[in-house]
Design a protein around this motif. Structure first.
Motif, PDB file in Angstrom:
ATOM      1  N   SER A  76       5.354   9.627  -4.537  1.00  0.00           N
ATOM      2  CA  SER A  76       6.061   8.399  -4.148  1.00  0.00           C
ATOM      3  C   SER A  76       5.279   7.163  -4.566  1.00  0.00           C
ATOM      4  O   SER A  76       5.848   6.195  -5.097  1.00  0.00           O
ATOM      5  N   ALA A  77       3.975   7.175  -4.323  1.00  0.00           N
ATOM      6  CA  ALA A  77       3.150   6.017  -4.663  1.00  0.00           C
ATOM      7  C   ALA A  77       3.193   5.723  -6.156  1.00  0.00           C
ATOM      8  O   ALA A  77       3.289   4.564  -6.573  1.00  0.00           O
ATOM      9  N   HIS A  78       3.135   6.769  -6.976  1.00  0.00           N
ATOM     10  CA  HIS A  78       3.100   6.574  -8.420  1.00  0.00           C
ATOM     11  C   HIS A  78       4.478   6.295  -9.010  1.00  0.00           C
ATOM     12  O   HIS A  78       4.567   5.748 -10.118  1.00  0.00           O
ATOM     13  N   THR A  79       5.527   6.650  -8.317  1.00  0.00           N
ATOM     14  CA  THR A  79       6.872   6.400  -8.822  1.00  0.00           C
ATOM     15  C   THR A  79       7.383   5.017  -8.419  1.00  0.00           C
ATOM     16  O   THR A  79       8.033   4.324  -9.211  1.00  0.00           O
ATOM     17  N   LEU A  80       7.078   4.592  -7.213  1.00  0.00           N
ATOM     18  CA  LEU A  80       7.694   3.394  -6.654  1.00  0.00           C
ATOM     19  C   LEU A  80       6.935   2.115  -6.947  1.00  0.00           C
ATOM     20  O   LEU A  80       7.535   1.042  -7.000  1.00  0.00           O
ATOM     21  N   LEU A  81       5.614   2.188  -7.104  1.00  0.00           N
ATOM     22  CA  LEU A  81       4.800   0.983  -7.196  1.00  0.00           C
ATOM     23  C   LEU A  81       3.877   1.012  -8.408  1.00  0.00           C
ATOM     24  O   LEU A  81       3.492   2.083  -8.885  1.00  0.00           O
ATOM     25  N   ASP A  82       3.510  -0.176  -8.873  1.00  0.00           N
ATOM     26  CA  ASP A  82       2.502  -0.342  -9.902  1.00  0.00           C
ATOM     27  C   ASP A  82       1.176  -0.720  -9.248  1.00  0.00           C
ATOM     28  O   ASP A  82       1.152  -1.250  -8.121  1.00  0.00           O
ATOM     29  N   PRO A  83       0.046  -0.466  -9.920  1.00  0.00           N
ATOM     30  CA  PRO A  83      -1.252  -0.831  -9.348  1.00  0.00           C
ATOM     31  C   PRO A  83      -1.300  -2.290  -8.917  1.00  0.00           C
ATOM     32  O   PRO A  83      -0.790  -3.179  -9.613  1.00  0.00           O
ATOM     33  N   GLY A  84      -1.887  -2.508  -7.737  1.00  0.00           N
ATOM     34  CA  GLY A  84      -2.029  -3.870  -7.217  1.00  0.00           C
ATOM     35  C   GLY A  84      -0.908  -4.308  -6.300  1.00  0.00           C
ATOM     36  O   GLY A  84      -1.049  -5.321  -5.600  1.00  0.00           O
ATOM     37  N   GLU A  85       0.215  -3.582  -6.294  1.00  0.00           N
ATOM     38  CA  GLU A  85       1.311  -3.972  -5.407  1.00  0.00           C
ATOM     39  C   GLU A  85       1.012  -3.528  -3.973  1.00  0.00           C
ATOM     40  O   GLU A  85       0.189  -2.650  -3.724  1.00  0.00           O
ATOM     41  N   SER A  86       1.705  -4.144  -3.015  1.00  0.00           N
ATOM     42  CA  SER A  86       1.321  -4.042  -1.615  1.00  0.00           C
ATOM     43  C   SER A  86       2.097  -2.969  -0.864  1.00  0.00           C
ATOM     44  O   SER A  86       3.284  -2.734  -1.115  1.00  0.00           O
ATOM     45  N   VAL A  87       1.388  -2.326   0.073  1.00  0.00           N
ATOM     46  CA  VAL A  87       2.012  -1.336   0.946  1.00  0.00           C
ATOM     47  C   VAL A  87       1.533  -1.583   2.372  1.00  0.00           C
ATOM     48  O   VAL A  87       0.330  -1.719   2.615  1.00  0.00           O
ATOM     49  N   TRP A  88       2.477  -1.706   3.297  1.00  0.00           N
ATOM     50  CA  TRP A  88       2.125  -1.752   4.707  1.00  0.00           C
ATOM     51  C   TRP A  88       1.664  -0.363   5.133  1.00  0.00           C
ATOM     52  O   TRP A  88       2.334   0.635   4.858  1.00  0.00           O
ATOM     53  N   MET A  89       0.554  -0.326   5.841  1.00  0.00           N
ATOM     54  CA  MET A  89       0.006   0.935   6.324  1.00  0.00           C
ATOM     55  C   MET A  89      -0.206   0.829   7.820  1.00  0.00           C
ATOM     56  O   MET A  89      -0.869  -0.090   8.287  1.00  0.00           O
ATOM     57  N   GLU A  90       0.390   1.751   8.599  1.00  0.00           N
ATOM     58  CA  GLU A  90       0.148   1.771  10.026  1.00  0.00           C
ATOM     59  C   GLU A  90      -1.354   1.866  10.286  1.00  0.00           C
ATOM     60  O   GLU A  90      -2.059   2.649   9.650  1.00  0.00           O
ATOM     61  N   ASP A  91      -1.841   1.078  11.250  1.00  0.00           N
ATOM     62  CA  ASP A  91      -3.266   1.068  11.555  1.00  0.00           C
ATOM     63  C   ASP A  91      -3.479   1.094  13.063  1.00  0.00           C
ATOM     64  O   ASP A  91      -3.189   0.122  13.734  1.00  0.00           O
ATOM     65  N   PRO A  92      -3.949   2.237  13.612  1.00  0.00           N
ATOM     66  CA  PRO A  92      -4.378   3.451  12.912  1.00  0.00           C
ATOM     67  C   PRO A  92      -3.201   4.193  12.289  1.00  0.00           C
ATOM     68  O   PRO A  92      -2.059   4.059  12.737  1.00  0.00           O
ATOM     69  N   GLY A  93      -3.514   4.972  11.264  1.00  0.00           N
ATOM     70  CA  GLY A  93      -2.465   5.692  10.556  1.00  0.00           C
ATOM     71  C   GLY A  93      -3.015   6.918   9.855  1.00  0.00           C
ATOM     72  O   GLY A  93      -4.208   7.226   9.930  1.00  0.00           O
ATOM     73  N   TYR A  94      -2.152   7.596   9.131  1.00  0.00           N
ATOM     74  CA  TYR A  94      -2.483   8.871   8.511  1.00  0.00           C
ATOM     75  C   TYR A  94      -3.496   8.680   7.394  1.00  0.00           C
ATOM     76  O   TYR A  94      -3.200   8.044   6.373  1.00  0.00           O
ATOM     77  N   PRO A  95      -4.716   9.230   7.512  1.00  0.00           N
ATOM     78  CA  PRO A  95      -5.756   8.976   6.503  1.00  0.00           C
ATOM     79  C   PRO A  95      -5.406   9.489   5.111  1.00  0.00           C
ATOM     80  O   PRO A  95      -5.787   8.884   4.111  1.00  0.00           O
ATOM     81  N   ARG A  96      -4.693  10.598   5.034  1.00  0.00           N
ATOM     82  CA  ARG A  96      -4.386  11.153   3.714  1.00  0.00           C
ATOM     83  C   ARG A  96      -3.335  10.299   2.990  1.00  0.00           C
ATOM     84  O   ARG A  96      -3.300  10.268   1.763  1.00  0.00           O
ATOM     85  N   ALA A  97      -2.493   9.619   3.727  1.00  0.00           N
ATOM     86  CA  ALA A  97      -1.585   8.655   3.099  1.00  0.00           C
ATOM     87  C   ALA A  97      -2.385   7.492   2.531  1.00  0.00           C
ATOM     88  O   ALA A  97      -2.134   7.020   1.414  1.00  0.00           O
ATOM     89  N   ARG A  98      -3.356   7.045   3.304  1.00  0.00           N
ATOM     90  CA  ARG A  98      -4.226   5.964   2.828  1.00  0.00           C
ATOM     91  C   ARG A  98      -4.904   6.368   1.530  1.00  0.00           C
ATOM     92  O   ARG A  98      -4.992   5.586   0.580  1.00  0.00           O
ATOM     93  N   ALA A  99      -5.404   7.609   1.469  1.00  0.00           N
ATOM     94  CA  ALA A  99      -6.071   8.083   0.254  1.00  0.00           C
ATOM     95  C   ALA A  99      -5.106   8.125  -0.927  1.00  0.00           C
ATOM     96  O   ALA A  99      -5.476   7.771  -2.052  1.00  0.00           O
ATOM     97  N   ALA A 100      -3.870   8.561  -0.687  1.00  0.00           N
ATOM     98  CA  ALA A 100      -2.882   8.624  -1.775  1.00  0.00           C
ATOM     99  C   ALA A 100      -2.574   7.235  -2.316  1.00  0.00           C
ATOM    100  O   ALA A 100      -2.454   7.038  -3.538  1.00  0.00           O
ATOM    101  N   PHE A 101      -2.460   6.253  -1.434  1.00  0.00           N
ATOM    102  CA  PHE A 101      -2.142   4.891  -1.871  1.00  0.00           C
ATOM    103  C   PHE A 101      -3.329   4.250  -2.594  1.00  0.00           C
ATOM    104  O   PHE A 101      -3.149   3.547  -3.585  1.00  0.00           O
ATOM    105  N   LEU A 102      -4.531   4.504  -2.113  1.00  0.00           N
ATOM    106  CA  LEU A 102      -5.710   4.001  -2.819  1.00  0.00           C
ATOM    107  C   LEU A 102      -5.835   4.662  -4.188  1.00  0.00           C
ATOM    108  O   LEU A 102      -6.229   4.028  -5.166  1.00  0.00           O
TER     109      LEU A 102
END
Length: 492
Positions: free
Chosen positions: A208-234
């Motif tokens: 999803s991250a690689h299909t929907l967004l280009d590098p540098g674009e913004s994503v809201w992340m729940e905080d605290p939130g799922y760490p593996r999602a954070r890793a995928a977005f980074l």
């Protein structure tokens, strides 16, 4: 007893008691002597007859080893001149071979920034095998293994006789079964052509991250939130915008102030990871309105949605999306077994072709046989029956954990009763460091995850994430006693 070659090839040792074939032992010994520089380029080797006699093995064994070494280019043989070490093997290979085994990454050339992104928080202090109260472990003992084995045998028997075509989106009967399942239990509206089978939720996040967004674009992340999602977005080089959560879920108003028009929002509305709250209906509509106004995509991770105690599953966010902004993620690693790495995405129709193109660049599909077995397991109603059975067990175990904390851990831990999930957060006293508390717990035989590993920004109060799903009540109570001892000893 080992047999050594004396005066032939340097220090070659053959062990007849070894399970490894003799020709393979000889092959490895000669190859190592060449790589370590003990046999120099151009060195002539004794005859195969002499080596065989010296090692007391058959000449055929020596010939087989030398044939393999010649095929791989380590040896060269010419009529009248015998067998020699290949002349093009570098003369300083021994020095290179010794050093290459210990090269630091920094000296070996540049790698991408993504290669330096931690896949997850540092939990190296945890032991390799899970112990109470490590979260995220389903009770595999309840799984109907005999039934699954019968389905597996059935599909393997007919695999070659009646092969089913599996396209890049996955096994179509499984996609149909998922549509029926999530439509009935979660209110998800979809057709099989919108369902993409993936190797677990992590691949869904990465895709999803690689299909929907280009590098540098913004994503809201729940905080605290799922760490593996954070890793995928980074890993996709996205810009993370931490947004706090409260008892109603993601605080959309704070998110608007930090980034008014995010390209993507990641949320866990049915069971907020890790706090366990459910997003209120008002917040859901607020989030959908933001997505519509700003052409924002919403990634809904619906894990643990089946496990609600005292009430039926709540409808998904996707079920009330009227504008096709929600991508729905589900997986079976928690509801069936961790080793079954099958998950799925439910895509808005306009995104199907784009996801298919990106999918081609990273993988084809999960193993087809597991998809076929799972399709029948779901279609025949076995999954729903299994979930109902585990639901009763997990509820009992959650009550045991909450009860033990209230009884044994007063003044050390605080946890409200939960109506969902397979783990809960136990809050520590203000000022207590959860990393230190988790390490103290591990030293006392209890596994716990620091709440801070789920956070981008520090929380005012820290806690421990404790699992209960795969541990019976007696083990849970024992573990709470051990945890109390750890916290008391570490100074609370």
């Amino acid at each position: 007893m080992p047999k050594h070659a004396s005066g032939t090839v340097l220090e070659i040792e053959i062990r007849f008691s070894n399970d490894e074939p003799l020709h393979r032992q000889l092959y490895n010994a000669v190859k190592l002597a060449i790589l370590q520089g003990r046999l120099r380029p151009g060195t002539r080797l004794p005859s195969t007859r002499l080596i065989a006699g010296d090692l007391r093995i058959s000449r055929t064994t020596v010939l087989n080893a030398f044939d393999q070494l010649s095929a791989e280019g380590y040896l060269q043989g010419k009529v009248g001149s015998g067998t020699r070490v290949a002349s093009y093997v570098p003369g300083d290979l021994a020095k290179h071979f010794r050093r290459s085994q210990h090269h630091p990454l920094e000296s070996m050339g540049k790698i991408s920034k993504r290669g330096h992104i931690p896949a997850y928080a540092d939990l190296s202090f945890l032991p390799p095998s899970a112990r109470p109260l490590r979260p995220g472990q389903p009770e595999v003992k309840l799984f109907p293994l005999e039934l699954w084995s019968r389905l597996a045998a059935k599909h393997w028997r007919r695999a070659n006789r009646d092969p089913e075509h599996i396209d890049s989106f996955g096994y179509r009967p499984l996609r149909q079964a998922i549509c029926d399942y999530v439509g009935r239990l979660r209110g998800v509206r979809c057709e099989p052509d919108q369902v993409l089978i993936v190797c677990g939720a992590q691949q869904a996040l990465y895709l999803s991250a690689h299909t929907l967004l280009d590098p540098g674009e913004s994503v809201w992340m729940e905080d605290p939130g799922y760490p593996r999602a954070r890793a995928a977005f980074l890993g996709a080089e996205l810009r993370l915008i931490p947004v706090p959560v409260d008892s109603e879920g993601l605080v959309v108003s704070v998110g608007r102030k930090r980034e008014p028009a995010p390209r993507l929002v990641f949320t866990t509305p049915s069971f907020q990871c890790p706090l366990g709250s459910m997003m209120s209906l008002a917040r859901r509509f607020e989030l959908l309105e933001l997505a519509k106004a700003n052409h924002t995509w919403i990634l809904e991770d619906d894990y643990f949605s089946e496990y609600r105690y005292g009430s039926g599953p709540v409808a998904s966010l996707q079920s009330i999306d009227q504008d096709g902004r929600v991508i729905y993620i589900g997986n079976f690693s928690k509801s069936i077994a961790p080793l079954l790495r099958i998950g799925y995405l439910v895509l808005p129709p306009p995104l199907v072709e784009s996801f298919q193109r990106v999918r081609f660049t990273m993988s084809r599909q999960p193993p087809g046989m597991e998809q076929a077995i799972l399709a029948e397991f779901i279609a025949e109603g076995h999954l729903e029956r299994y979930v109902r059975a585990t639901l009763r067990t997990y509820r009992e175990r959650q009550e045991a954990l909450v009860g033990a904390i209230h009884e044994k851990a007063r003044g050390l831990l605080e946890t409200p009763p939960h109506g969902t999930g397979m783990y809960l957060v136990a809050w520590l006293n203000p000022g207590v460091d959860d990393q230190a508390a988790a390490r103290a717990a591990v030293a006392h035989g209890v596994d716990a995850i620091p709440l801070s590993t789920f956070c981008i920004r520090p929380l005012a109060r820290q806690g421990l994430v404790l699992g209960y799903s795969s541990y019976d009540p007696s083990r849970i109570r024992t573990a709470v006693n051990q945890l109390c001892a750890a916290l008391s000893k570490s100074g609370r």
